[in-house]
Design an enzyme around this catalytic site. Structure first.
Site, PDB file in Angstrom:
ATOM      1  N   GLY A  23      -3.976  -4.475   6.205  1.00  0.00           N
ATOM      2  CA  GLY A  23      -2.815  -4.054   7.063  1.00  0.00           C
ATOM      3  C   GLY A  23      -3.312  -2.883   7.866  1.00  0.00           C
TER       4      GLY A  23
ATOM      5  N   GLU B 190     -11.145   0.432  -3.307  1.00  0.00           N
ATOM      6  CA  GLU B 190     -11.597   0.055  -2.071  1.00  0.00           C
ATOM      7  C   GLU B 190     -12.025   1.117  -1.325  1.00  0.00           C
ATOM      8  OE1 GLU B 190      -7.870  -1.730  -0.061  1.00  0.00           O
ATOM      9  OE2 GLU B 190      -8.663  -1.220   1.998  1.00  0.00           O
TER      10      GLU B 190
ATOM     11  N   ASP C 174     -13.735  -2.003   3.226  1.00  0.00           N
ATOM     12  CA  ASP C 174     -12.742  -2.221   4.210  1.00  0.00           C
ATOM     13  C   ASP C 174     -13.596  -1.501   5.465  1.00  0.00           C
ATOM     14  OD1 ASP C 174     -10.838  -1.916   6.268  1.00  0.00           O
ATOM     15  OD2 ASP C 174      -9.497  -0.700   4.577  1.00  0.00           O
TER      16      ASP C 174
ATOM     17  N   LYS D 162      -9.352  -7.347   8.085  1.00  0.00           N
ATOM     18  CA  LYS D 162      -8.606  -7.097   8.994  1.00  0.00           C
ATOM     19  C   LYS D 162      -9.060  -7.730  10.550  1.00  0.00           C
ATOM     20  CE  LYS D 162      -7.177  -2.680   6.765  1.00  0.00           C
ATOM     21  NZ  LYS D 162      -7.624  -1.189   6.820  1.00  0.00           N
TER      22      LYS D 162
ATOM     23  N   LYS E 152      -3.110   4.975  -2.547  1.00  0.00           N
ATOM     24  CA  LYS E 152      -4.168   5.717  -1.605  1.00  0.00           C
ATOM     25  C   LYS E 152      -4.596   6.866  -2.369  1.00  0.00           C
ATOM     26  CE  LYS E 152      -4.116   3.585   2.236  1.00  0.00           C
ATOM     27  NZ  LYS E 152      -5.227   3.289   2.861  1.00  0.00           N
TER      28      LYS E 152
ATOM     29  N   ASP F 109      -7.393   2.967  -3.049  1.00  0.00           N
ATOM     30  CA  ASP F 109      -7.846   2.889  -1.622  1.00  0.00           C
ATOM     31  C   ASP F 109      -8.325   4.238  -1.298  1.00  0.00           C
ATOM     32  OD1 ASP F 109      -9.101   2.592   0.829  1.00  0.00           O
ATOM     33  OD2 ASP F 109      -7.262   1.450   1.616  1.00  0.00           O
TER      34      ASP F 109
ATOM     35  N   ASN G 149     -10.227   5.240   1.334  1.00  0.00           N
ATOM     36  CA  ASN G 149     -10.796   5.456   2.705  1.00  0.00           C
ATOM     37  C   ASN G 149     -11.783   6.464   3.024  1.00  0.00           C
ATOM     38  OD1 ASN G 149      -7.374   5.019   3.233  1.00  0.00           O
ATOM     39  ND2 ASN G 149      -8.719   3.762   4.625  1.00  0.00           N
TER      40      ASN G 149
ATOM     41  N   SER H  32       0.916  -1.153   0.048  1.00  0.00           N
ATOM     42  CA  SER H  32       0.004   0.014   0.000  1.00  0.00           C
ATOM     43  C   SER H  32       1.071   1.276  -0.082  1.00  0.00           C
ATOM     44  CB  SER H  32      -1.066   0.000   1.144  1.00  0.00           C
ATOM     45  OG  SER H  32      -1.481   1.201   1.298  1.00  0.00           O
TER      46      SER H  32
ATOM     47  N   LYS I 167      -1.269  -0.825  -4.279  1.00  0.00           N
ATOM     48  CA  LYS I 167      -2.513  -0.108  -4.008  1.00  0.00           C
ATOM     49  C   LYS I 167      -2.081   1.543  -3.727  1.00  0.00           C
ATOM     50  CE  LYS I 167      -4.876  -0.105   0.409  1.00  0.00           C
ATOM     51  NZ  LYS I 167      -5.486  -0.961   1.340  1.00  0.00           N
TER      52      LYS I 167
HETATM   53  C1  NPQ Z   1      -6.192   0.526   4.826  1.00  0.00           C
HETATM   54  N1  NPQ Z   1      -4.094   0.568   5.660  1.00  0.00           N
HETATM   55  O1  NPQ Z   1      -6.254  -0.293   4.076  1.00  0.00           O
HETATM   56  C2  NPQ Z   1      -5.216   0.899   5.943  1.00  0.00           C
HETATM   57  C3  NPQ Z   1      -5.487   2.342   6.566  1.00  0.00           C
HETATM   58  C4  NPQ Z   1      -4.477   2.751   7.419  1.00  0.00           C
HETATM   59  C5  NPQ Z   1      -1.913  -0.234   4.755  1.00  0.00           C
HETATM   60  O2  NPQ Z   1      -3.303   1.061   3.542  1.00  0.00           O
HETATM   61  C6  NPQ Z   1      -1.489   4.252  11.287  1.00  0.00           C
HETATM   62  C7  NPQ Z   1      -1.978   3.103  11.766  1.00  0.00           C
HETATM   63  C8  NPQ Z   1      -1.456   4.722  10.071  1.00  0.00           C
HETATM   64  C9  NPQ Z   1      -2.976   2.580  10.891  1.00  0.00           C
HETATM   65  C10 NPQ Z   1      -3.051   4.751   8.024  1.00  0.00           C
HETATM   66  C11 NPQ Z   1      -3.055   0.591   4.596  1.00  0.00           C
HETATM   67  C12 NPQ Z   1      -2.659   3.819   9.043  1.00  0.00           C
HETATM   68  C13 NPQ Z   1      -3.131   2.817   9.600  1.00  0.00           C
HETATM   69  C14 NPQ Z   1      -3.756   3.787   7.081  1.00  0.00           C
HETATM   70  C15 NPQ Z   1      -4.210   2.200   8.674  1.00  0.00           C
HETATM   71  O3  NPQ Z   1      -7.291   1.478   4.752  1.00  0.00           O
HETATM   72 MG    MG Z   2      -8.382   0.286   3.291  1.00  0.00          MG
END
Ligand code: NPQ
Ligand code: MG
Length: 387
Positions: free
Chosen positions: A302, A225, A250, A274, A175, A200, A202, A147, A173
């Site tokens: 993750g 995502e 997610d 997760k 963001k 992704d 979010n 990611s 992936k």
């Molecule tokens: C997701 N993770 O899939 C998350 C979101 C995410 C690997 O993209 C600190 C702790 C910062 C957890 C930033 C990935 C973070 C975090 C993003 C989780 O949406």
């Molecule tokens: Mg995500």
């Protein structure tokens, strides 16, 4: 799955907050992190007359952005409610008893997940069984993706992505956030026409952004995502009906029940699992089962976990329905130095081994643990003198 469990009596539970410096800041549509902060749960127990210890990691982050759960209340909830409830109820007969005993406390899934993982680790270590085998894993190596956070410029992002692809990662992936989406995807697609690519958001967009998603639909992405609000399955269903690219959920999926509802509504065609978000490794397995029964592919997400949480993710990734590379990246994607003795390393073919040792299959490095510990506190029992 094991059917016979020796009784487990919790003797002591200790919490630690750790902070690991990240190799580079991680930026998403909701903010930037420089250190990875986490709460570690250590359970000391007696199983069948012998001592056993287990570790769990709580993925609640510094601020309530990814989810309403965040670190300070997770610490308080663990300390004041979850750990005492677990310890005071007497011996546990099986791992399902952990959630049973914590059920009275609503929500706080990330905190509960850490407790469940620590107890499972202790139990499985004493039984000599790995978490992957216990859950029903069918693979000893798993394909890995990566990611990539939002970078200051498209060129910087491209350079970072190319270095991951050279190292072997099998899916990238990106963001995205409003204003940093189409241009980035277009540039990455042009530079890497054959690399499996996903995005992704979010939850940063709304249905008024349908034209943007229709434009993204032209790039052959593996998935999009969590484009929309975490509470809006109906809008995701509406968006999915307009796109040929699969939507992956997610944030919206907090349980096996949510997963079934989302799939049956047509809100997604892929699920990111997760264990923290759904309340523990056992519920994560149930999300997997629900999706597999409906022919929906899943992968393991993750949360920038230390080696403790990462080991749980890798065990889950061995399940038969996990058919897409996850955000299960190597330790060095995030940390100069992890807090387990054997960090996770990516092989040239883009895979990593599933931990095969007892429990979560990793050992905490006591010196590194001390170095990164910000605070510690006994949340149940007398505490155990540990190095
Ligand atoms: C997701 N993770 O899939 C998350 C979101 C995410 C690997 O993209 C600190 C702790 C910062 C957890 C930033 C990935 C973070 C975090 C993003 C989780 O949406
Ligand atoms: Mg995500």
């Amino acid at each position: 799955m094991m059917s016979e469990w020796a009784t487990l009596t919790v003797r002591s539970i200790e919490l630690r907050e750790v902070a690991l410096p990240l190799v580079c800041p991680f930026r998403t549509s909701f903010g930037e992190e420089r250190d990875k902060r986490a709460i570690l749960v250590r359970v000391d127990a007696e199983v069948g007359g012998r001592d056993a210890a287990g570790w769990g990691e709580c993925v609640a982050s510094s601020e309530p952005r990814y989810s309403e759960e965040w670190l300070e209340p997770a610490w308080l909830t663990l300390h004041r409610h979850l750990c005492p409830s677990l310890g005071e109820g007497g011996p546990l007969a099986s791992p399902d008893d952990v959630q049973e005993r914590l059920r009275w406390a609503r929500g706080h899934r990330m905190a509960k997940a850490a407790v469940e993982a620590a107890v499972l680790d202790a139990w499985l270590r004493s039984a000599g069984a790995s978490l992957a085998a216990h859950l029903g894993g069918v693979r000893d190596r798993i394909p890995c993706g990566v990611s990539v956070g939002i970078a200051p410029s498209v060129d910087a992002m491209l350079e970072e992505i190319q270095s991951y692809v050279r190292r072997g990662y099998l899916r990238v992936k990106l963001k995205i956030e409003p204003g940093r989406d189409l241009d980035v995807v277009r540039a990455v697609r042009r530079a890497l026409p054959d690399t499996p690519l996903s995005v992704d958001a979010n939850a940063a967009y709304s249905l008024s952004d349908i034209p943007l998603f229709e434009a993204l639909d032209e790039f052959g992405l593996v998935m999009i995502e969590q484009p929309l609000d975490h509470e809006d399955l109906a809008d995701h269903a509406r968006l999915q009906s307009r796109l040929s690219t699969p939507i992956c959920l997610d944030e919206s999926i907090r349980s096996a029940r949510d997963a079934a509802a989302a799939i049956d509504l047509g809100a997604c065609r892929v699920i990111n699992i997760k264990p923290g978000r759904v309340g523990g490794p056992l519920e994560a397995k149930r999300v997997h089962d629900v999706a597999l029964a409906r022919d929906v592919p899943v992968w393991i997400g993750g949360m920038l976990e230390t080696g403790i949480g990462r080991a749980v993710n890798l065990a889950l990734a061995a399940l038969p329905g996990v058919t897409m590379p996850g955000d299960t990246s190597a330790s060095d994607r995030y940390f100069e130095r992890d807090l387990v003795t054997a960090p996770f390393v990516l092989a040239d073919d883009g895979t990593m081994p599933v931990p095969q040792g007892p429990g979560i299959g990793v050992e905490v490095d006591p010196d590194r643990l001390e170095e990164v510990t910000q605070r510690r506190s006994v949340a149940f029992g007398e505490g155990v003198a540990v190095s």
